[in-house]
Design a protein around this motif. Sequence first.
Motif, mmCIF file in Angstrom:
data_model
loop_
_atom_site.group_PDB
_atom_site.id
_atom_site.type_symbol
_atom_site.label_atom_id
_atom_site.label_comp_id
_atom_site.label_asym_id
_atom_site.label_seq_id
_atom_site.Cartn_x
_atom_site.Cartn_y
_atom_site.Cartn_z
ATOM 1 N N CYS A 214 0.821 -1.214 0.000
ATOM 2 C CA CYS A 214 0.000 0.000 0.000
ATOM 3 C C CYS A 214 0.857 1.267 0.000
ATOM 4 C CB CYS A 214 -0.933 -0.010 1.208
ATOM 5 S SG CYS A 214 -2.227 -1.284 1.111
ATOM 6 N N HIS A 217 1.805 1.434 -3.673
ATOM 7 C CA HIS A 217 0.656 1.619 -4.565
ATOM 8 C C HIS A 217 -0.493 2.259 -3.772
ATOM 9 C CE1 HIS A 217 3.005 -1.844 -6.033
ATOM 10 N NE2 HIS A 217 2.742 -1.374 -7.239
ATOM 11 N N PRO A 218 -0.370 3.548 -3.411
ATOM 12 C CA PRO A 218 -1.368 4.177 -2.533
ATOM 13 C C PRO A 218 -2.768 4.288 -3.137
ATOM 14 C CG PRO A 218 0.146 5.810 -3.435
ATOM 15 C CD PRO A 218 0.704 4.467 -3.810
ATOM 16 N N ASP A 219 -2.867 4.287 -4.451
ATOM 17 C CA ASP A 219 -4.171 4.465 -5.091
ATOM 18 C C ASP A 219 -4.754 3.160 -5.635
ATOM 19 O OD1 ASP A 219 -3.984 7.239 -4.672
ATOM 20 O OD2 ASP A 219 -2.755 7.466 -6.482
ATOM 21 N N GLN A 220 -4.138 2.042 -5.305
ATOM 22 C CA GLN A 220 -4.582 0.760 -5.848
ATOM 23 C C GLN A 220 -5.576 0.094 -4.888
ATOM 24 O OE1 GLN A 220 -3.569 -0.436 -8.876
ATOM 25 N NE2 GLN A 220 -5.051 -2.073 -8.619
ATOM 26 N N PRO A 221 -6.830 -0.124 -5.293
ATOM 27 C CA PRO A 221 -7.795 -0.795 -4.410
ATOM 28 C C PRO A 221 -7.507 -2.291 -4.316
ATOM 29 C CG PRO A 221 -8.787 -0.359 -6.534
ATOM 30 C CD PRO A 221 -7.439 0.278 -6.574
ATOM 31 N N THR A 284 -5.063 4.573 10.204
ATOM 32 C CA THR A 284 -4.023 4.540 9.166
ATOM 33 C C THR A 284 -3.607 3.110 8.858
ATOM 34 O OG1 THR A 284 -3.200 6.690 9.895
ATOM 35 C CG2 THR A 284 -1.700 5.353 8.561
ATOM 36 N N SER A 301 -12.761 -2.265 -0.278
ATOM 37 C CA SER A 301 -11.317 -2.437 -0.446
ATOM 38 C C SER A 301 -10.670 -2.502 0.929
ATOM 39 C CB SER A 301 -10.712 -1.278 -1.244
ATOM 40 O OG SER A 301 -9.299 -1.343 -1.234
ATOM 41 N N ALA A 303 -7.474 -2.068 1.331
ATOM 42 C CA ALA A 303 -6.183 -1.384 1.200
ATOM 43 C C ALA A 303 -6.040 -0.305 2.274
ATOM 44 C CB ALA A 303 -6.058 -0.769 -0.189
ATOM 45 N N PRO A 305 -4.940 3.275 2.152
ATOM 46 C CA PRO A 305 -4.584 4.348 1.207
ATOM 47 C C PRO A 305 -3.772 5.482 1.815
ATOM 48 C CG PRO A 305 -6.878 4.526 1.847
ATOM 49 C CD PRO A 305 -6.390 3.228 2.431
ATOM 50 N N SER A 306 -3.854 5.682 3.127
ATOM 51 C CA SER A 306 -3.178 6.842 3.721
ATOM 52 C C SER A 306 -1.850 6.506 4.378
ATOM 53 C CB SER A 306 -4.093 7.507 4.762
ATOM 54 O OG SER A 306 -4.389 6.595 5.809
#
Length: 317
Positions: A214, A217-221, A284, A301, A303, A305-306
């Motif tokens: 993550c 790849h911060p924007d990958q669901p 987080t 998701s 994931a 993201p932050s």
Amino acid sequence: MGSKRIYFKPKAFIIFNGLVLLACFQFIALTAQYFSHHTSLHRALDKVERRVSLDSAFLDVGNNTLNTPVNQFAIYRYLGKLNGTLKDENYPVLVRGIQDIVTSNEDFTGYPLSFTANFVNAEQVIKVEMRSKAVTSTFAFSWTALIASLLVTPFFAVSSKTKRKRATLEEVIPPSPKLVINLKDKTISNGIDDKAITLQNKPLCFYTALVKYCIEHPDQPLQPHKDVPTELLALANKSFGRLIELGHTKRKRPDFNANLDKTLSEIRAALDDVFSGYVDEKETYYPPRAQGEGSRSKQHSYALPSIKDDDIEIIGN
């Protein structure tokens, strides 16, 4: 916060700072005077040389080809007029001689530096000797530097207790928790207290890989109804291989695609315990639960993201 108190520093300290400021500003002023003198000197030399070159057409400087001598009287008179003009216009340069005819009507004591210029005019080489003032003659006390130091010195004369109190408050602010994954002990912790929760091999390796994935790849669901991405599986297998190297297990690698819901539940339970006193910070690191439609929701998701690289520490990686 308390009341704000203003304290005046000792007089000796204020005077010392004022003298230091004056010395600094004066040095800046002298440096500016030095470069200004050099610029004006070169400009003056060029102008004088050009003036003599233009006037030489009407000045009887002799001619080697025609074997005619220099008209000394004309040179003396010309030097007198030229130097008078140069002094009236505050040029840092005077002309001492032309074609070795040297004037005796000028005092060159204040012009110690000598410059010689040669140029050709009508097949005649003309030699001009010029004298200039020394750079030290332009150095002068800067009243601007004095005024600037007097204006700035008062800022060093007072101090306030408010700054010290504010600094003290900043020192007592507790550090923020961060996720610490310890592969050597197979635990996760918050980096603040001594609470460390042990995880089984599979959730520990999967969560370690999830955090790394993550961050990269911060924007990958990551949707539970789809297979785990190949890169995430590779990271999980790598973490499991590290556990083998550390001597924690000799079993074959688990299938990280299987029982994903159970794996995520074990991770969430451990995080609930580790970050029990830090609910906001936990978000987080917490793989989100499905809302409304169950863990297989197509919109869900798990994931993070932050999460950022500075939010985690992995020991034994």
